[in-house]
Design a protein around this motif. Sequence first.
Motif, PDB file in Angstrom:
ATOM      1  N   ALA A 117      -9.163 -32.198   6.857  1.00  0.00           N
ATOM      2  CA  ALA A 117      -9.593 -30.872   7.326  1.00  0.00           C
ATOM      3  C   ALA A 117      -8.621 -30.295   8.348  1.00  0.00           C
ATOM      4  N   TRP A 118      -8.224 -31.105   9.327  1.00  0.00           N
ATOM      5  CA  TRP A 118      -7.306 -30.589  10.352  1.00  0.00           C
ATOM      6  C   TRP A 118      -5.909 -30.338   9.784  1.00  0.00           C
ATOM      7  N   ALA A 119      -5.513 -31.148   8.821  1.00  0.00           N
ATOM      8  CA  ALA A 119      -4.213 -30.903   8.177  1.00  0.00           C
ATOM      9  C   ALA A 119      -4.241 -29.588   7.398  1.00  0.00           C
ATOM     10  N   ILE A 120      -5.362 -29.284   6.756  1.00  0.00           N
ATOM     11  CA  ILE A 120      -5.475 -28.021   6.028  1.00  0.00           C
ATOM     12  C   ILE A 120      -5.416 -26.836   6.981  1.00  0.00           C
ATOM     13  N   GLY A 147      -8.887 -18.931   2.387  1.00  0.00           N
ATOM     14  CA  GLY A 147      -9.484 -19.964   1.555  1.00  0.00           C
ATOM     15  C   GLY A 147      -9.264 -21.355   2.130  1.00  0.00           C
ATOM     16  N   MET A 148      -8.101 -21.574   2.720  1.00  0.00           N
ATOM     17  CA  MET A 148      -7.825 -22.878   3.330  1.00  0.00           C
ATOM     18  C   MET A 148      -8.751 -23.141   4.513  1.00  0.00           C
ATOM     19  N   PHE A 149      -8.994 -22.118   5.336  1.00  0.00           N
ATOM     20  CA  PHE A 149      -9.883 -22.307   6.485  1.00  0.00           C
ATOM     21  C   PHE A 149     -11.310 -22.594   6.027  1.00  0.00           C
ATOM     22  N   ASN A 150     -11.767 -21.886   5.002  1.00  0.00           N
ATOM     23  CA  ASN A 150     -13.099 -22.161   4.462  1.00  0.00           C
ATOM     24  C   ASN A 150     -13.204 -23.599   3.962  1.00  0.00           C
ATOM     25  N   THR A 388     -15.740 -23.316  -3.350  1.00  0.00           N
ATOM     26  CA  THR A 388     -16.468 -22.397  -2.470  1.00  0.00           C
ATOM     27  C   THR A 388     -15.540 -21.680  -1.492  1.00  0.00           C
ATOM     28  N   ALA A 389     -14.242 -21.825  -1.663  1.00  0.00           N
ATOM     29  CA  ALA A 389     -13.298 -21.240  -0.705  1.00  0.00           C
ATOM     30  C   ALA A 389     -13.348 -19.719  -0.682  1.00  0.00           C
TER      31      ALA A 389
END
Length: 454
Positions: A117-120, A147-150, A388-389
């Motif tokens: 998650a943190w890498a994204i 979308g990456m943050f979602n 779901t992004a």
Amino acid sequence: MAFLVGLLFLGQCFWIIRRMVVDAIRKDVELLSVRNMFLLGFLNFVSASATTSLLLGDYGLMTLDSPGLTGLLMFVLSCAFLFLLLHHWRRSRIADRISRYGFRERIVSNIGLIATAWAIIGVGFLCRFPLAVIPFFGIVTSIIAAGMFNAAVAIGAWAWMRQPLNPVFGLNFLGLLLACSILLLAGAFGRREVLGLLISVAFAAYWARFRFSDTAGLIVRVAIVAALAFVPMVLFTAVRGEDRGERSGTQFLSAFASVSPSQFAEAGQELLSGQMAASNSLWLIEHMGDTHPYDFLHSLRYMVEKPIPRKYYPGKTDGLGHTIISDAGIYGYGDSFTIGPGIIGHVWNDFPLVALFLYPWLLGIYLGTLDRLIQRYPNDACMVAICTAGIGHVIGMPRGDLGNFASNAIFGVIGAFIALQVVSRLFGRSKIRSRKTLEPWKEWRGLPYGRASR
């Protein structure tokens, strides 16, 4: 006659709600599915919006010549659209084939999910800010970053739901949610993005933990959570303003603090009435093809052309939510002011004899593909996060602009897919791909993957 048509739309509201609830109780379709999110948007921006306008005779900024007859035509079109959409969503062979394409399930530990998650978020930050200054390419990277943050928040929520009593995972999720909210709000109005974050969390919690709970009790809990999520959406609507201009995080907080009870109530009423999207659709039905020409497949062209900067393509298609302002003779608002034309308004504007059949087919493929992928990989946090992004924009599609929301939803999924393809390989391992053919969706009853056929 307008009042009677309003009652028809009220019946449509109850039918949509009944369809989602009964399907969930029977386990025909999972309660939190991408299809149901689109139906929620349709319920709000088409059915409920039309009910409110026609029963109360309130058409917002629009002046209608014959709301009763036009409303009846819109009701027929909306029923046809729903029927075709649900048919293609359920039966699309294209969606089934895409979902069977060589995807692999990722097996990732809780610690691996946190690291993922943190890498994204790091990849999303790179796309959102440093890469965003690159002409043309930067427009795309700034869209896919959302979308990456979602996806990052969804993965963090999934890890927490695996061990809900562990404060480390809970605090990590709150940190992810706060970081992604700040990054999404930085330099842009983020109502739809924040909605996407909240729904991504709900999907993660549902598929990681709660989908095996008692359905009736689960529906009540989902309704309570939805009511709580409604509060920030009302606040964003109350401070939206006519210019839709960029704001800093401090400006957002200051605006939230200054919202009065009357402004909050007015914004809540605006959201529940579908922001008059149905009234705007009624105006388009009355005028497009009569006083104004049809704009053939406008939404499809707008979706394709959106990433192209207007300075490189002066003839770039403008959004219907913007052009309708001048077409309808609405004055006294800023140049960036837009309204929601409604998805039925888009169908009529884009030449209904083609759009009424083409758009449900395309949406059925998109929604069906994502739901099938979730059904094939229900235990894969990364796959659920990918699907779901762009969910906030899926809910916004029935409001419009359809091309804008469709573009954002597609790029959101693409962005999450790219980020997770890169990052998840570092913190997990792959499981053999699922190529089983899903039988017609009535076979979902109680089976996580559906019934397999050899």
